[in-house]
Design a protein around this motif. Structure first.
Motif, mmCIF file in Angstrom:
data_model
loop_
_atom_site.group_PDB
_atom_site.id
_atom_site.type_symbol
_atom_site.label_atom_id
_atom_site.label_comp_id
_atom_site.label_asym_id
_atom_site.label_seq_id
_atom_site.Cartn_x
_atom_site.Cartn_y
_atom_site.Cartn_z
ATOM 1 N N ASP A 58 69.199 143.498 79.407
ATOM 2 C CA ASP A 58 69.951 142.745 79.026
ATOM 3 C C ASP A 58 70.318 141.408 79.249
ATOM 4 O OD1 ASP A 58 72.064 145.110 78.411
ATOM 5 O OD2 ASP A 58 70.890 146.307 80.679
ATOM 6 N N GLU A 59 68.808 141.085 80.726
ATOM 7 C CA GLU A 59 69.127 139.856 81.364
ATOM 8 C C GLU A 59 67.797 139.648 81.234
ATOM 9 O OE1 GLU A 59 72.310 139.327 83.930
ATOM 10 O OE2 GLU A 59 70.696 139.792 84.886
ATOM 11 N N ILE A 60 67.289 137.629 81.172
ATOM 12 C CA ILE A 60 65.990 137.838 80.957
ATOM 13 C C ILE A 60 66.102 136.456 82.168
ATOM 14 C CG2 ILE A 60 63.788 136.345 80.934
ATOM 15 C CD1 ILE A 60 64.746 137.385 77.490
ATOM 16 N N ILE A 61 65.394 136.293 83.689
ATOM 17 C CA ILE A 61 65.512 135.580 84.375
ATOM 18 C C ILE A 61 64.173 135.163 84.873
ATOM 19 C CG2 ILE A 61 65.963 135.276 87.038
ATOM 20 C CD1 ILE A 61 67.418 138.669 85.619
ATOM 21 N N VAL A 62 63.980 134.275 84.702
ATOM 22 C CA VAL A 62 62.533 133.140 84.517
ATOM 23 C C VAL A 62 62.498 131.713 85.386
ATOM 24 C CG1 VAL A 62 63.693 131.603 82.603
ATOM 25 C CG2 VAL A 62 60.640 132.253 82.794
ATOM 26 N N GLY A 63 61.668 131.821 86.047
ATOM 27 C CA GLY A 63 61.304 130.941 87.195
ATOM 28 C C GLY A 63 60.767 130.064 86.367
ATOM 29 N N TYR A 64 62.052 128.540 86.513
ATOM 30 C CA TYR A 64 61.470 127.188 85.624
ATOM 31 C C TYR A 64 60.817 126.318 86.282
ATOM 32 C CZ TYR A 64 65.672 124.471 86.831
ATOM 33 O OH TYR A 64 66.407 124.160 87.389
ATOM 34 N N GLY A 65 60.814 126.270 86.882
ATOM 35 C CA GLY A 65 59.739 124.940 87.817
ATOM 36 C C GLY A 65 60.619 125.323 89.205
ATOM 37 N N PRO A 66 59.386 124.023 89.855
ATOM 38 C CA PRO A 66 58.418 122.955 89.421
ATOM 39 C C PRO A 66 57.404 123.643 89.562
ATOM 40 C CG PRO A 66 58.761 122.551 92.057
ATOM 41 C CD PRO A 66 60.136 123.800 91.318
ATOM 42 N N GLY A 67 55.972 123.837 88.933
ATOM 43 C CA GLY A 67 54.433 123.894 89.461
ATOM 44 C C GLY A 67 53.949 123.524 87.887
ATOM 45 N N SER A 68 52.967 124.518 87.394
ATOM 46 C CA SER A 68 51.866 123.526 86.615
ATOM 47 C C SER A 68 53.087 123.632 85.239
ATOM 48 C CB SER A 68 50.660 125.403 86.161
ATOM 49 O OG SER A 68 50.318 125.149 85.032
ATOM 50 N N TYR A 69 52.248 122.965 84.634
ATOM 51 C CA TYR A 69 53.045 122.202 83.406
ATOM 52 C C TYR A 69 52.900 123.531 82.495
ATOM 53 C CZ TYR A 69 54.041 118.689 79.662
ATOM 54 O OH TYR A 69 54.405 118.533 78.918
ATOM 55 N N THR A 70 52.085 123.545 82.119
ATOM 56 C CA THR A 70 51.953 124.604 81.409
ATOM 57 C C THR A 70 51.972 125.195 81.344
ATOM 58 O OG1 THR A 70 49.156 123.244 80.559
ATOM 59 C CG2 THR A 70 49.657 125.271 80.254
ATOM 60 N N GLY A 71 52.199 126.260 82.517
ATOM 61 C CA GLY A 71 52.267 127.575 82.655
ATOM 62 C C GLY A 71 53.960 127.424 82.315
ATOM 63 N N LEU A 72 55.039 126.661 82.943
ATOM 64 C CA LEU A 72 56.450 126.475 82.704
ATOM 65 C C LEU A 72 56.734 126.584 81.901
ATOM 66 C CD1 LEU A 72 56.921 123.547 85.840
ATOM 67 C CD2 LEU A 72 57.335 126.227 85.600
ATOM 68 N N ARG A 73 55.680 125.523 80.469
ATOM 69 C CA ARG A 73 56.075 125.241 79.587
ATOM 70 C C ARG A 73 55.980 127.196 78.681
ATOM 71 N NH1 ARG A 73 55.347 120.002 76.433
ATOM 72 N NH2 ARG A 73 54.607 122.265 74.357
ATOM 73 N N ILE A 74 55.000 127.541 78.777
ATOM 74 C CA ILE A 74 54.665 128.821 78.418
ATOM 75 C C ILE A 74 56.073 130.033 79.409
ATOM 76 C CG2 ILE A 74 53.412 131.270 79.019
ATOM 77 C CD1 ILE A 74 51.059 128.771 78.778
ATOM 78 N N ALA A 75 56.247 130.460 80.287
ATOM 79 C CA ALA A 75 57.308 131.195 80.454
ATOM 80 C C ALA A 75 58.419 131.149 79.907
ATOM 81 C CB ALA A 75 57.422 130.959 82.115
ATOM 82 N N VAL A 76 59.078 129.664 80.033
ATOM 83 C CA VAL A 76 60.411 129.048 79.424
ATOM 84 C C VAL A 76 60.396 129.209 77.994
ATOM 85 C CG1 VAL A 76 61.620 127.105 78.911
ATOM 86 C CG2 VAL A 76 60.973 127.352 81.664
ATOM 87 N N MET A 77 59.300 128.989 76.979
ATOM 88 C CA MET A 77 59.107 129.164 75.792
ATOM 89 C C MET A 77 59.662 130.382 75.252
ATOM 90 S SD MET A 77 57.000 128.567 72.489
ATOM 91 C CE MET A 77 56.045 129.063 72.722
ATOM 92 N N VAL A 78 58.370 131.621 76.692
ATOM 93 C CA VAL A 78 58.646 133.197 76.035
ATOM 94 C C VAL A 78 60.605 133.851 76.698
ATOM 95 C CG1 VAL A 78 58.313 135.258 76.776
ATOM 96 C CG2 VAL A 78 56.360 133.344 76.070
ATOM 97 N N ALA A 79 60.812 133.334 77.360
ATOM 98 C CA ALA A 79 62.169 132.961 77.801
ATOM 99 C C ALA A 79 63.214 132.839 76.927
ATOM 100 C CB ALA A 79 62.425 132.741 79.227
ATOM 101 N N LYS A 80 63.126 131.357 76.448
ATOM 102 C CA LYS A 80 63.727 131.261 75.290
ATOM 103 C C LYS A 80 63.678 132.040 73.935
ATOM 104 C CE LYS A 80 63.699 126.799 74.927
ATOM 105 N NZ LYS A 80 63.454 124.996 74.592
#
Length: 194
Positions: A58-80
């Motif tokens: 029903d929900e996806i909750i993602v940590g969206y930063g701050p932190g590693s540039y590449t790591g953030l892009r990965i998490a946010v892209m998969v969540a989106k």
């Protein structure tokens, strides 16, 4: 309500599966800038262990930063991608909060930003004492000491999560397409262009 929570802002990929906010499964993986290869597979493994499918989330909750540039892009892209293709509500929360949410008292979480700098904030019981930002380690320690708050350096072995608190602190993403990570600074490549 079934929820997937994950963060890849540091060298550790932290994932949890929750039912009505209570953690029912989790996955931890220490990586070497290679989280992208494992995020979707780890989500799939958690779902299979609990006999669930992505269509039951029903929900996806993602940590969206701050932190590693590449790591953030990965998490946010998969969540989106999952939120959009499967029509799942997307929520976001500070990675600093996500990875220190399991600490009961007020805390000053820090993520290494190199060269003596950290991404940091200070979370009080019900208030933000120091806004998220890029600071020197010494400055964060000084502010934490003046507020009698415990400094907490987040890395591959130091993180504590509480799924209920993460979900409570998360906020809805209304426009999935325009949701971007909270980088807090430009990349080295962008700095070199200036």
């Amino acid at each position: 309500m079934n929820q997937i929570l994950f963060d890849s802002s540091t060298g550790v990929l932290v994932m949890a599966l929750a039912k009505d906010g209570r953690m029912i499964d989790y996955s931890i993986r220490i990586g070497k800038k290679d989280h992208a290869k494992y995020v979707v597979d780890r989500i799939d493994q958690m779902l299979k262990r609990k006999l669930l499918t992505i269509d039951q989330i029903d929900e996806i909750i993602v940590g969206y930063g701050p932190g590693s540039y590449t790591g953030l892009r990965i998490a946010v892209m998969v969540a989106k991608m999952l939120a959009y293709t499967k029509n799942i509500q997307l929520k976001a929360v500070s990675s600093l909060y996500f990875l220190s949410s399991g600490i009961e008292e007020a805390v000053a979480p820090m993520i290494d930003a190199r060269n003596g700098n950290v991404f940091a904030a200070i979370f009080g019981e019900d208030q933000m004492i120091l806004e998220e930002g890029l600071y020197t380690i010494d400055y964060v320690r000084e502010v934490a000491k003046s507020h009698q708050v415990k400094p907490y350096f987040i890395d591959e072995r130091h993180y504590e999560i509480d799924t209920k608190k993460i979900i409570q602190k998360s906020f809805d993403i209304e426009d999935v397409h325009h949701f971007v990570p909270n980088y807090l600074r430009i990349t080295e490549a962008e700095r070199n262009l200036e």
